[in-house]
Design a protein around this motif. Structure first.
Motif, PDB file in Angstrom:
ATOM      1  N   GLU B 213       4.118  -3.936 -12.272  1.00  0.00           N
ATOM      2  CA  GLU B 213       4.711  -5.048 -11.360  1.00  0.00           C
ATOM      3  C   GLU B 213       5.559  -6.091 -12.454  1.00  0.00           C
ATOM      4  O   GLU B 213       4.988  -6.208 -13.501  1.00  0.00           O
ATOM      5  CB  GLU B 213       3.670  -5.734 -10.498  1.00  0.00           C
ATOM      6  N   ARG B 214       6.495  -6.405 -11.719  1.00  0.00           N
ATOM      7  CA  ARG B 214       7.315  -7.439 -12.624  1.00  0.00           C
ATOM      8  C   ARG B 214       6.665  -8.854 -12.416  1.00  0.00           C
ATOM      9  O   ARG B 214       5.888  -8.958 -11.200  1.00  0.00           O
ATOM     10  CB  ARG B 214       8.839  -7.589 -12.369  1.00  0.00           C
ATOM     11  N   GLY B 215       6.787  -9.761 -13.010  1.00  0.00           N
ATOM     12  CA  GLY B 215       6.197 -11.047 -12.909  1.00  0.00           C
ATOM     13  C   GLY B 215       6.080 -11.808 -11.357  1.00  0.00           C
ATOM     14  O   GLY B 215       5.350 -12.090 -10.733  1.00  0.00           O
ATOM     15  N   VAL B 216       7.449 -11.536 -10.872  1.00  0.00           N
ATOM     16  CA  VAL B 216       7.678 -12.352  -9.386  1.00  0.00           C
ATOM     17  C   VAL B 216       6.908 -11.494  -8.352  1.00  0.00           C
ATOM     18  O   VAL B 216       6.319 -12.073  -7.629  1.00  0.00           O
ATOM     19  CB  VAL B 216       9.202 -12.119  -9.052  1.00  0.00           C
ATOM     20  N   SER B 220       3.674 -12.513  -5.887  1.00  0.00           N
ATOM     21  CA  SER B 220       3.607 -12.357  -4.260  1.00  0.00           C
ATOM     22  C   SER B 220       2.131 -11.514  -3.912  1.00  0.00           C
ATOM     23  O   SER B 220       1.883 -11.476  -2.868  1.00  0.00           O
ATOM     24  CB  SER B 220       4.617 -11.463  -3.906  1.00  0.00           C
ATOM     25  N   ARG B 221       1.520 -11.101  -5.126  1.00  0.00           N
ATOM     26  CA  ARG B 221       0.336 -10.264  -4.773  1.00  0.00           C
ATOM     27  C   ARG B 221      -0.912 -11.414  -4.875  1.00  0.00           C
ATOM     28  O   ARG B 221      -2.197 -10.805  -4.844  1.00  0.00           O
ATOM     29  CB  ARG B 221       0.037  -9.418  -5.720  1.00  0.00           C
ATOM     30  N   ALA B 222      -0.692 -12.646  -5.196  1.00  0.00           N
ATOM     31  CA  ALA B 222      -1.673 -13.623  -5.205  1.00  0.00           C
ATOM     32  C   ALA B 222      -2.448 -13.367  -3.992  1.00  0.00           C
ATOM     33  O   ALA B 222      -2.096 -13.334  -2.955  1.00  0.00           O
ATOM     34  CB  ALA B 222      -1.284 -14.993  -5.532  1.00  0.00           C
ATOM     35  N   PRO B 243       2.877 -16.056   8.850  1.00  0.00           N
ATOM     36  CA  PRO B 243       2.929 -14.403   8.744  1.00  0.00           C
ATOM     37  C   PRO B 243       1.767 -14.090   7.422  1.00  0.00           C
ATOM     38  O   PRO B 243       1.400 -12.808   7.591  1.00  0.00           O
ATOM     39  CB  PRO B 243       4.244 -14.243   8.289  1.00  0.00           C
ATOM     40  N   ASN B 244       1.549 -14.831   6.410  1.00  0.00           N
ATOM     41  CA  ASN B 244       0.954 -14.191   5.595  1.00  0.00           C
ATOM     42  C   ASN B 244      -0.696 -14.775   5.418  1.00  0.00           C
ATOM     43  O   ASN B 244      -1.311 -15.228   4.451  1.00  0.00           O
ATOM     44  CB  ASN B 244       1.531 -14.528   4.224  1.00  0.00           C
ATOM     45  N   LEU B 245      -1.186 -14.969   6.592  1.00  0.00           N
ATOM     46  CA  LEU B 245      -2.670 -15.368   6.616  1.00  0.00           C
ATOM     47  C   LEU B 245      -3.423 -14.184   7.157  1.00  0.00           C
ATOM     48  O   LEU B 245      -2.929 -13.619   8.092  1.00  0.00           O
ATOM     49  CB  LEU B 245      -2.865 -16.509   7.558  1.00  0.00           C
ATOM     50  N   LEU B 260      -2.105 -14.392   1.564  1.00  0.00           N
ATOM     51  CA  LEU B 260      -1.527 -13.331   0.740  1.00  0.00           C
ATOM     52  C   LEU B 260      -0.233 -13.799   0.290  1.00  0.00           C
ATOM     53  O   LEU B 260       0.667 -14.254   1.145  1.00  0.00           O
ATOM     54  CB  LEU B 260      -1.182 -12.090   1.797  1.00  0.00           C
ATOM     55  N   GLY B 261      -0.259 -14.031  -1.023  1.00  0.00           N
ATOM     56  CA  GLY B 261       1.174 -14.465  -1.680  1.00  0.00           C
ATOM     57  C   GLY B 261       1.189 -15.978  -1.614  1.00  0.00           C
ATOM     58  O   GLY B 261       0.108 -16.823  -1.925  1.00  0.00           O
TER      59      GLY B 261
END
Lengths: 264, 300
Positions: B213-216, B220-222, B243-245, B260-261
């Motif tokens: 994976e690239r840093g960016v 987003s995988r945090a 959307p990301n909960l 997520l992210g």
């Protein structure tokens, strides 16, 4: 390259033990010289002469002459010196590579621009230097104490006897070193070497307790370094078997060290 | 073929019948900070040791600085700085004596660089190694890896034992090395650290490469577990449209969820309410791997 590994292995892993062992062997030689002077004195009661017979039984030597050479051959070269020099050699040899592998130091060393053979040679050289120095200490103390006790042990013959004993000890040091290289474990290398030394000693002494199997003594390096002949002078066995065994053990250690995974 | 600082081709290592690393193929480009992320026992250190010819591959090969790791180990090690995962030395040696020794083994080191690195990391070089705390020992390890300005730095969990201040100092050293065109390959179990420092990160799990994976992308995988307490009741709709909960739970005035992210949308959504408490926890790497890559259920 300026022998940095050798210097460090000598100063950190050899010299501390060497100092203690030099004192120990010096003290043992002092006691033996004193005891020898007492036993060989013309006015010593004759019942003390039984000590020489006792030495024959303990060492397995055919006869122990009631002379300074006989006394030192039996009490020192065939009894206490192999033990003292052997403990030193095994103690140092087992640690040189295996302790560093156990403690994660070897991995760092291997990440430096050094070949494995280079590391192996310099490490073994530290043991060789330690053993040589200890052998020299034994030679000098025996010679000086012999003179002080009124004995006249020829320096050159005494040196040969010390060399022989040191080489025999180095056989077991090399075994411990190689087992450390192979197993990466100080404990394993020490115990296996100790058990092997004991087995070889028992083979060496078969003529005493199992005469019909006395041919087994030829399987032991003790037989060649310390022949069970009459102890009437300081000339002991041949160094060639010890030298050959040291060479074989080192070659084996080198072969394994070159090919095995390390520090995992 | 394009020059790569590190190239592994189907690199595989078996210990007995167990595969520690399986078919690892990856490239590390010149001048990048390349992360190697995985849980403890994932096979990171085995890969590192294979790169340096300390451990030999069962199958496949590794090229380091264009040289075969098996045939040209000596040449490679001249140009590489390495920090092992458990940096160790004789307990009686001081840091200064150890670095002098290593400097002589290495050759061609300017001792001023050693002094400068020690100052940057605030390393204690006068206390015997056996009396130093693990973090202080690690600083000496970092110094010896950087001291000869190597083309490639291979660092096995360099920040694991460091305090936040020293971690920052290490980050600066790494950035400086990259700015000088040198390459850094380092392992870690921390996703946060990887996303902060690395240009690219390879993720390894049970000896197998899962993703690069690239840093960016990594950012987003945090994944964060969040607990928020509010001064008064709060409507569930405030969160359900985000959307990301996931794992959203409302109890009294408390909300618990997993982000997520990026947490930006959540923070903006709750900014209109009075928040009396906010707890954010980073989950284990295993949890992240399970969430995004579907692996880790049977993690050892």
């Amino acid at each position: 390259m300026r022998l940095e590994i050798f210097r460090r292995a000598f100063s950190e892993q050899t010299a501390p033990l060497l100092k203690n062992w030099a004192i120990a062997t010096g003290t043992v030689n002092l006691v033996l010289a004193g005891l020898g002077r007492f036993l060989l004195h013309p006015e010593t009661p004759s019942e003390w002469q039984n000590s020489f017979t006792l030495l024959e039984q303990v060492t397995g030597l055919k006869t122990v002459a009631a002379t300074p050479a006989g006394w030192f051959t039996a009490s020192s070269f065939n009894l206490l010196l192999p033990l003292l020099l052997g403990f030193f050699s095994v103690g140092v040899g087992s640690r040189l590579i295996a302790w560093e592998e156990e403690n994660g130091i070897l991995g760092l060393l291997l990440s430096y621009p050094l070949s494995r053979s280079h590391i192996l040679i310099e490490k073994f050289a530290a043991l060789l230097a330690g053993q040589t120095l200890l052998g020299t200490v034994v030679w000098i103390t025996l010679y000086v104490l012999g003179l002080a006790a009124g004995f006249h042990l020829p320096a050159a013959v005494l040196a040969l006897a010390c060399l022989n004993s040191s080489l025999l000890a180095l056989v077991f040091g090399a075994a411990a070193f190689t087992l450390g290289v192979v197993s990466g474990s100080v404990r394993k290398s020490r115990w296996i070497t100790a058990a092997t030394a004991l087995a070889f000693y028992l083979l060496y002494r078969t003529p005493s307790f199992l005469p019909q199997a006395s041919f087994l003594k030829y399987l032991s390096p003790f037989t060649y370094a310390l022949p069970l002949s009459a102890a009437n002078n300081l000339v002991t066995g041949s160094p060639w078997v010890s030298l050959a065994l040291i060479g074989v053990l080192l070659a084996l250690g080198w072969k394994v060290f070159e090919s095995r995974d390390l520090d995992f | 073929m394009r020059y790569m600082v590190i190239r592994t081709e189907n690199l595989t290592k078996f210990f007995g019948r167990q595969a520690a690393v399986r078919n690892l193929t990856l490239d590390v480009e010149p001048g990048e900070i390349f992360g190697f992320l995985g849980s403890t026992g994932a096979g990171k250190s085995t890969v590192v040791r294979m790169l340096l010819d300390i451990v030999r591959p069962s199958v496949g090969r590794a090229l380091v600085l264009g040289l075969d790791s098996r045939r040209n180990g000596l040449e490679i090690r001249k140009k590489v700085g390495y920090l092992p995962s458990a940096f160790s030395a004789n307990p009686g040696t001081t840091g200064a004596a150890l670095l002098r020794y290593l400097e002589q083994l290495r050759g061609g080191v300017d001792y001023d660089d050693v002094v400068q690195l020690a100052e940057q990391l605030k390393a204690d070089l006068d206390t015997p190694f056996g009396l130093l705390k693990p973090a202080e020992r690690q600083k000496i390890g970092i110094i010896q890896a950087f001291m000869h300005r190597p083309e490639l730095l291979i660092l096995d969990e360099p920040t694991r034992l460091l305090d936040p201040h020293t971690q920052d100092a290490f980050s600066r050293l790494a950035q400086q090395a990259r700015a000088e065109g040198r390459t850094i390959f380092f392992t870690s179990t921390s996703l946060t650290e990887m996303e902060r420092l690395c240009d690219r990160t390879a993720i390894i799990h049970h000896g197998e490469l899962i993703a690069i994976e690239r840093g960016v992308q990594l950012r987003s995988r945090a994944l964060r577990h969040v607990e928020m307490r509010f001064a008064g009741p709060i409507a569930a709709e405030t969160f359900s449209r985000l959307p990301n909960l996931k794992d959203l739970r409302l109890e009294d005035n408390t909300v618990r969820c997993t982000i997520l992210g990026d947490p930006d949308a959540l923070i903006k959504a709750v900014s209109q309410f009075r928040v009396t408490n906010f707890i954010s926890q980073t989950p284990s790497l295993e949890e992240v791997l399970l969430q995004y890559y579907g692996v880790g259920q049977n993690a050892a």
